[in-house]
Design a protein around this motif. Structure first.
Motif, PDB file in Angstrom:
ATOM      1  N   GLY A 120       0.849  -1.202   0.208  1.00 31.19           N
ATOM      2  CA  GLY A 120       0.102  -0.023  -0.033  1.00 31.19           C
ATOM      3  C   GLY A 120       0.754   1.303  -0.106  1.00 31.19           C
ATOM      4  O   GLY A 120       0.440   2.262   0.560  1.00 31.19           O
ATOM      5  N   VAL A 121       1.916   1.096  -0.834  1.00 28.92           N
ATOM      6  CA  VAL A 121       2.507   2.516  -0.862  1.00 28.92           C
ATOM      7  C   VAL A 121       2.056   3.725  -1.405  1.00 28.92           C
ATOM      8  O   VAL A 121       1.797   3.537  -2.700  1.00 28.92           O
ATOM      9  N   ASP A 122       2.053   4.812  -0.890  1.00 28.72           N
ATOM     10  CA  ASP A 122       1.252   5.917  -1.424  1.00 28.72           C
ATOM     11  C   ASP A 122       2.541   6.722  -2.256  1.00 28.72           C
ATOM     12  O   ASP A 122       3.380   7.684  -1.615  1.00 28.72           O
ATOM     13  N   CYS A 123       2.657   6.493  -3.528  1.00 22.72           N
ATOM     14  CA  CYS A 123       3.438   7.163  -4.240  1.00 22.72           C
ATOM     15  C   CYS A 123       3.290   7.743  -5.597  1.00 22.72           C
ATOM     16  O   CYS A 123       3.853   7.706  -6.540  1.00 22.72           O
ATOM     17  N   GLY A 124       1.964   7.803  -5.884  1.00 25.46           N
ATOM     18  CA  GLY A 124       1.321   8.278  -7.009  1.00 25.46           C
ATOM     19  C   GLY A 124       1.852   7.415  -8.232  1.00 25.46           C
ATOM     20  O   GLY A 124       1.751   7.815  -9.505  1.00 25.46           O
ATOM     21  N   PHE A 125       1.459   6.338  -7.996  1.00 27.83           N
ATOM     22  CA  PHE A 125       2.056   5.221  -8.906  1.00 27.83           C
ATOM     23  C   PHE A 125       0.583   5.152  -9.970  1.00 27.83           C
ATOM     24  O   PHE A 125      -0.500   5.042  -9.526  1.00 27.83           O
ATOM     25  N   SER A 126       0.814   5.192 -11.102  1.00 25.29           N
ATOM     26  CA  SER A 126      -0.267   4.909 -12.086  1.00 25.29           C
ATOM     27  C   SER A 126       0.248   4.200 -13.411  1.00 25.29           C
ATOM     28  O   SER A 126       1.530   4.507 -13.756  1.00 25.29           O
ATOM     29  N   ARG A 127      -0.546   3.394 -14.002  1.00 19.15           N
ATOM     30  CA  ARG A 127      -0.183   2.680 -15.267  1.00 19.15           C
ATOM     31  C   ARG A 127      -0.430   3.699 -16.386  1.00 19.15           C
ATOM     32  O   ARG A 127      -1.378   4.566 -16.399  1.00 19.15           O
ATOM     33  N   GLU A 128       0.468   3.894 -17.138  1.00 20.45           N
ATOM     34  CA  GLU A 128       0.275   4.818 -18.513  1.00 20.45           C
ATOM     35  C   GLU A 128       0.840   4.219 -19.678  1.00 20.45           C
ATOM     36  O   GLU A 128       1.765   3.040 -19.450  1.00 20.45           O
ATOM     37  N   ARG A 129       0.466   4.566 -20.641  1.00 18.33           N
ATOM     38  CA  ARG A 129       0.871   4.353 -22.066  1.00 18.33           C
ATOM     39  C   ARG A 129       1.974   5.172 -22.454  1.00 18.33           C
ATOM     40  O   ARG A 129       2.312   6.320 -22.284  1.00 18.33           O
ATOM     41  N   ALA A 130       3.309   4.337 -22.986  1.00 14.21           N
ATOM     42  CA  ALA A 130       4.464   5.337 -23.098  1.00 14.21           C
ATOM     43  C   ALA A 130       4.427   5.473 -24.767  1.00 14.21           C
ATOM     44  O   ALA A 130       4.031   4.510 -25.532  1.00 14.21           O
ATOM     45  N   THR A 131       5.010   6.655 -25.276  1.00 19.34           N
ATOM     46  CA  THR A 131       4.790   6.921 -26.599  1.00 19.34           C
ATOM     47  C   THR A 131       6.149   7.849 -27.106  1.00 19.34           C
ATOM     48  O   THR A 131       6.251   8.574 -26.447  1.00 19.34           O
ATOM     49  N   ILE A 169       3.187  15.428 -36.327  1.00 27.24           N
ATOM     50  CA  ILE A 169       4.193  14.471 -36.359  1.00 27.24           C
ATOM     51  C   ILE A 169       4.049  13.531 -37.268  1.00 27.24           C
ATOM     52  O   ILE A 169       2.896  13.601 -38.072  1.00 27.24           O
ATOM     53  N   GLU A 170       4.889  12.725 -37.542  1.00 28.67           N
ATOM     54  CA  GLU A 170       4.836  11.624 -38.811  1.00 28.67           C
ATOM     55  C   GLU A 170       4.442  10.517 -38.234  1.00 28.67           C
ATOM     56  O   GLU A 170       3.729   9.776 -38.969  1.00 28.67           O
ATOM     57  N   SER A 171       4.852  10.084 -37.091  1.00 27.43           N
ATOM     58  CA  SER A 171       4.380   8.910 -36.717  1.00 27.43           C
ATOM     59  C   SER A 171       4.432   9.070 -35.157  1.00 27.43           C
ATOM     60  O   SER A 171       5.363   9.463 -34.635  1.00 27.43           O
ATOM     61  N   ALA A 172       3.936   7.883 -34.524  1.00 30.14           N
ATOM     62  CA  ALA A 172       4.020   7.522 -33.097  1.00 30.14           C
ATOM     63  C   ALA A 172       4.418   6.153 -32.922  1.00 30.14           C
ATOM     64  O   ALA A 172       3.718   5.260 -33.523  1.00 30.14           O
ATOM     65  N   LEU A 173       4.915   5.677 -31.683  1.00 27.74           N
ATOM     66  CA  LEU A 173       5.135   4.099 -31.605  1.00 27.74           C
ATOM     67  C   LEU A 173       4.794   4.095 -29.913  1.00 27.74           C
ATOM     68  O   LEU A 173       5.151   4.680 -29.034  1.00 27.74           O
ATOM     69  N   VAL A 174       3.572   3.312 -29.669  1.00 27.42           N
ATOM     70  CA  VAL A 174       2.845   3.128 -28.409  1.00 27.42           C
ATOM     71  C   VAL A 174       3.405   1.784 -27.719  1.00 27.42           C
ATOM     72  O   VAL A 174       3.454   0.841 -28.467  1.00 27.42           O
ATOM     73  N   MET A 175       3.650   2.009 -26.399  1.00 22.70           N
ATOM     74  CA  MET A 175       3.966   0.840 -25.771  1.00 22.70           C
ATOM     75  C   MET A 175       2.865   0.703 -24.453  1.00 22.70           C
ATOM     76  O   MET A 175       3.196   1.813 -23.606  1.00 22.70           O
ATOM     77  N   ASP A 176       1.940  -0.047 -24.410  1.00 23.34           N
ATOM     78  CA  ASP A 176       0.944  -0.203 -23.329  1.00 23.34           C
ATOM     79  C   ASP A 176       1.684  -0.486 -22.021  1.00 23.34           C
ATOM     80  O   ASP A 176       2.524  -1.198 -22.138  1.00 23.34           O
ATOM     81  N   ASN A 177       0.880  -0.376 -21.135  1.00 24.38           N
ATOM     82  CA  ASN A 177       1.048  -1.144 -19.547  1.00 24.38           C
ATOM     83  C   ASN A 177       2.414  -0.623 -19.122  1.00 24.38           C
ATOM     84  O   ASN A 177       3.193  -1.325 -18.394  1.00 24.38           O
ATOM     85  N   GLN A 178       2.773   0.572 -19.236  1.00 32.76           N
ATOM     86  CA  GLN A 178       3.961   1.240 -18.658  1.00 32.76           C
ATOM     87  C   GLN A 178       3.524   1.917 -17.356  1.00 32.76           C
ATOM     88  O   GLN A 178       2.341   2.045 -17.299  1.00 32.76           O
TER      89      GLN A 178
END
Ligand code: FES
Length: 512
Positions: A120-131, A169-178
């Motif tokens: 239960g560590v309170d450290c603003g952890f959130s799952r984000e998409r990296a692009t 932009i010309e393009s973007a590359l997404v990695m989910d679940n970061q």
């Protein structure tokens, strides 16, 4: 500077604004433990935690305060999307090892996520998409190749042609679940766990040598000794080289971060441009307020323009991209880059199998710290670890990085010479308040900083590590060494190694 741009006067990372860092005494006795760890950033702390859990006794020491170095200055993205890397890795180390690099970092995210949930560590952890995104055709080609590498390695990702900002932009590359988090709140949890498990932590304790007798002995500046079975150096740049020649194998890069309150709503996610100038984005909620961290403007340490210009460039870009209500925090950070872009984690050299190093993380220390802690624990317990080989410091890979290596070292050599003869000098009486400059004192090149009370601080700008000439950094009011990244305060005290002695103070008499 444009009238509209307003910056905080002093640099301060946003992470330090809402936490009370714990205090620890300096070491004032000789000590015997199983493992001595030098450097209490995220790697030293995580490794101490892992080793205590494995049943070892541990002493963790830091020359300054715990969590105050690079770890406190990060943008704290938890991601396996380390800029453009996988296509390069496939070419340099092959598909199998490249896949292991990904897995090591993705597992690190999951490890941290699990620890945070379990406790239960309170450290603003959130799952984000990296692009990653490309704004020019040549970067677009690289991004396409990177996506092909993802497909070859089975990395979940997708190509897109849009991101939710006003950027062409010309393009973007997404990695989910970061993910992302508040690094210091997370580390506070680990530090408490270390204390509860009986680990010893010492601040203001500078290691100046490691004696390599039957057992290694860490010697501090005050002469105290820690006798142990194994030493881990996690001091950013290793202060002890052990004939590993790290000063020829890494260079330091500086980059800048602004934490702004945006005038438009932030759409979520973490972003990084693949072309120049680099731009990085993520959000952070501190004391209930949302901020956006805008990073970039990287350059080799000690070789930039007036460093406030970098903050101005970030400000202008953020203004046009998300709008700025105000810029609340600004800070710079420094990262070490290895010849082949892969960190060095393992025995410091073939001469020392009980002295270990973890360094050269590029900009990806959050996940790499967990990778390092697990490798170092497994090396010490002699347990198989699939990731040891990729990161071992003794690897030699004949790859295009060798070309960069020659260029980097030509640069370093240049600084030994150009630094000593080629810089514009000023007279002390011409200096304004809060200004740093190179002046002449008794005919010798000297660094000067005039503080806001008009007091002049004079130092010999010759770096106490290996003798390169330091350059003035006006944004942070520091003297930065371009060769291996040592940084000194305006009064000469060491902020960051490998140097472990201050710049020599110079007496103001007879300046001419
Ligand atoms: Fe190596 Fe300055 S950091 S010479």
């Amino acid at each position: 500077m444009s009238r509209a741009m307003q910056f905080p006067h002093f640099p301060e990372p946003i992470w330090q604004s809402n936490i009370q860092t714990p205090q620890f005494d300096a070491l004032r006795e000789h000590k015997t433990v199983d493992i001595a760890i030098i450097g209490a950033g995220i790697t030293g702390i995580t490794t101490a935690y892992f080793l205590l859990k494995a049943g070892f006794t541990v002493a963790l020491i830091d020359a300054g305060k715990v969590m105050s170095g690079t770890t406190g200055h990060t943008t704290a993205k938890l991601t396996a999307q380390h800029d453009l890397i996988y296509d390069e890795l496939i070419h340099h180390i092959g598909k199998d090892q490249a896949k292991l690099y990904y897995e090591a970092n993705q597992e690190a995210i999951e490890y941290i996520a699990q620890l945070i949930t379990e406790h239960g560590v309170d450290c603003g952890f959130s799952r984000e998409r990296a692009t990653l995104y490309a704004t020019d055709p040549s970067s677009h080609q690289k991004l396409k190749k990177e996506f092909e590498a993802y497909e070859k390695l089975g990395i979940p990702g997708k190509l897109s042609n849009e991101i939710p900002f006003n950027i062409n932009i010309e393009s973007a590359l997404v990695m989910d679940n970061q993910a992302q988090f508040h690094p210091l709140q997370y580390l506070l949890f680990l530090v408490n766990e270390i204390k509860n498990a009986g680990g010893s932590i010492y601040e203001n304790t500078t290691a100046i040598d490691i004696q390599t007798d039957a057992k290694p002995v860490v010697v501090t500046r005050e002469g105290w000794k820690i006798t142990c079975d194994n030493v881990i150096t996690s001091t950013h740049f290793p202060f002890f080289d052990g004939k590993g020649f790290y000063f020829t194998r890494m260079h330091a890069e500086k980059s800048y971060v602004l934490a702004i309150k945006p005038s438009k709503e932030y759409p979520g996610g973490m972003y990084l441009s693949t072309d120049q100038p680099k731009r990085s984005l993520r959000s952070a909620t501190i004391n209930g307020e949302q901020y956006v961290l805008v990073g970039g403007e990287s350059h080799k340490t000690g070789q930039g323009i007036n460093t406030m210009k970098h903050y101005e460039a970030l400000y202008q870009w953020a203004e046009s991209t998300i709008g700025i209500k105000n810029a609340a925090f600004r800070w710079s950070t420094q990262d070490l880059v290895t010849i082949d872009n892969i960190p060095y984690i393992g025995p410091i050299s073939s001469n020392h199998d009980n002295i270990f190093v973890a360094t050269g993380y590029r900009k990806w220390g959050m996940t790499t710290s967990v990778v390092a802690a697990s490798i170092l624990r497994d090396l010490i317990t002699k347990t198989d670890n699939p990731y040891c080989k990729i990161f071992t410091p003794s690897r030699f890979i004949a790859d295009p990085g060798v070309k960069d290596f020659i260029v980097q070292n030509a640069d370093v050599a240049g600084h030994f010479i150009a630094g000593k003869v080629g810089l514009k000098e000023k007279r002390i009486e011409e200096m304004s308040s809060d200004e740093g400059a190179v002046v002449k004192v008794k005919g010798k090149r000297t660094g000067a900083y005039k503080d806001e009370n008009g007091y002049i601080h004079l130092v010999d700008t010759t770096c106490t590590h290996l003798g390169c000439e330091c350059e003035w950094n006006s944004g942070d009011r520091t003297w930065d060494c371009p060769c291996h990244g040592s940084r000194f305060s305006y009064d000469g005290s060491v902020i960051e190694g490998p140097a472990n002695r201050p710049l020599k103070k110079v007496s103001p008499e007879n300046n001419s």
